[in-house]
Enzyme design. Structure first.
Site, PDB file in Angstrom:
ATOM      1  N   HIS A   1      17.092  13.744  10.047  1.00  0.00           N
ATOM      2  CA  HIS A   1      17.968  12.748   9.439  1.00  0.00           C
ATOM      3  C   HIS A   1      17.161  11.785   8.577  1.00  0.00           C
ATOM      4  O   HIS A   1      15.957  11.579   8.791  1.00  0.00           O
ATOM      5  CB  HIS A   1      18.718  11.962  10.515  1.00  0.00           C
ATOM      6  CG  HIS A   1      19.710  12.789  11.263  1.00  0.00           C
ATOM      7  ND1 HIS A   1      20.292  12.370  12.431  1.00  0.00           N
ATOM      8  CD2 HIS A   1      20.230  14.019  11.005  1.00  0.00           C
ATOM      9  CE1 HIS A   1      21.122  13.294  12.882  1.00  0.00           C
ATOM     10  NE2 HIS A   1      21.107  14.302  12.025  1.00  0.00           N
TER      11      HIS A   1
ATOM     12  N   GLU B   1      17.389   8.628   8.608  1.00  0.00           N
ATOM     13  CA  GLU B   1      16.945   7.527   9.459  1.00  0.00           C
ATOM     14  C   GLU B   1      15.675   7.891  10.218  1.00  0.00           C
ATOM     15  O   GLU B   1      14.761   7.077  10.376  1.00  0.00           O
ATOM     16  CB  GLU B   1      18.055   7.153  10.457  1.00  0.00           C
ATOM     17  CG  GLU B   1      19.401   6.833   9.817  1.00  0.00           C
ATOM     18  CD  GLU B   1      20.306   8.049   9.759  1.00  0.00           C
ATOM     19  OE1 GLU B   1      21.488   7.935  10.127  1.00  0.00           O
ATOM     20  OE2 GLU B   1      19.835   9.122   9.349  1.00  0.00           O
TER      21      GLU B   1
END
Length: 317
Positions: free
Chosen positions: A243, A245
């Site tokens: 991801h 993030e």
């Protein structure tokens, strides 16, 4: 702020300018090259005179109804208080407005619909003086398909054109735009996502989603799950993509993630980040579960919606 309007014949420039003047206190200002008087009554014969006048009074709100020249837009665009708004409407609707207003001698000399269409084509696409080049530069592009003035006025109210963040983005808007920019580097076949880690209004790290370093890129077949077109939430255990993030957190390193660090992400997916606040712009199917876990972990979660930009249809309900 100076709001400059550019647009086609009978698209509604005058109506919008008048409403901004009447309801929001904008001061009408005019650029008329043929004007021989020395800058009287907010009418200027040179664009330099107009720009200098507004620059000295930039805290007031002005509206310039008609921008048709490249050099005018070039001079205005250098100033931080200028917002360009383009206005257009379907050609058949603009013809109906022209007939209803009886103004065939002002912006158009068309005596038939066919002539009006031809004039509109020249107005938009003339190789040196066409409006298309100017209108593509507009931060807000309005399609005035409203049937009634009340509908038009209500749409303008919702847009809040005088929002100062249209000129200078807020911190939320600034960092979210950086996250969106980071997303453009993503090669994930499912969805582009970008993230930015921020502490004390300084960027700590950025990240975007994709396969781990050293592996074949997702768009080159590196992740079978993404390339197989699996539905949302399906076969997640087989997905190789990190991801956005995660990449931002890995890039920062734990020693750089302290109390007060904020994660900006254009699409929030992960369920635990170990930082103080998560700001996202788009939802995802696991948002409820994510919100619950973040709340339990003492992490603030909020969605940010910037002022509406780009193409806006004023006929929308």
């Amino acid at each position: 702020m100076l709001i400059g309007l550019c647009g086609t014949t009978c698209s509604g420039k005058h109506v919008v300018a008048s409403y901004l003047t009447r309801s929001y206190g904008c001061i009408p200002i005019y650029y008329r090259p043929q004007n021989t008087k020395p800058d009287q009554d907010h009418t200027f014969g040179t664009i330099e005179g107009l720009v200098n006048f507004v620059t000295k009074r930039w805290q007031r709100n002005y509206v310039l109804e008609r921008i048709t020249y490249d050099h005018v837009l070039e001079a205005l665009s250098k100033r931080p208080f200028f917002l360009l708004v383009s206005i257009d409407a379907p050609v058949s609707l603009r013809w109906e407005r022209l007939l209803a207003s009886g103004r065939s001698g002002t912006e158009s000399t068309a005596s038939s619909f066919e002539t009006f269409v031809s004039q509109s084509d020249v107005q938009m696409y003339h190789p040196t003086d066409g409006l298309a080049r100017l209108m593509t530069e507009a931060q807000v592009k309005l399609i005035n398909s409203a049937d009634h003035l009340d509908t038009l006025y209500a749409a303008i109210d919702r847009l809040n054109l005088l929002d100062e963040s249209r000129l200078r983005p807020s911190w939320d808007q600034y960092f979210m735009q950086l996250a969106s920019l980071a997303a453009q580097r993503s090669n994930c076949m499912k969805r582009r996502v970008g993230a930015v880690l921020v502490r004390e209004k300084r960027v700590v790290s950025t990240g975007y989603n994709g396969t781990p370093r050293g592996l074949k890129n997702c768009n080159h077949g590196g992740c079978a799950r993404c390339n197989d077109g699996q539905g949302t939430g399906a076969a997640l255990s087989t997905c190789l993509c990190l991801h956005a993030e995660e990449n931002a957190l890995l890039e920062a390193g734990r020693e750089r993630i302290r109390e007060g660090t904020i994660l900006y992400c254009d699409t929030i997916k992960i369920t635990q980040v170990g930082i103080s606040e998560v700001v996202y712009s788009q939802g995802y199917s696991m948002d409820r579960e994510t919100a619950t876990i973040l709340q339990e972990g003492g992490v603030k979660l909020r969605q940010f919606s910037p002022p509406r930009r780009g193409l806006v249809c004023l006929g929308d309900s």
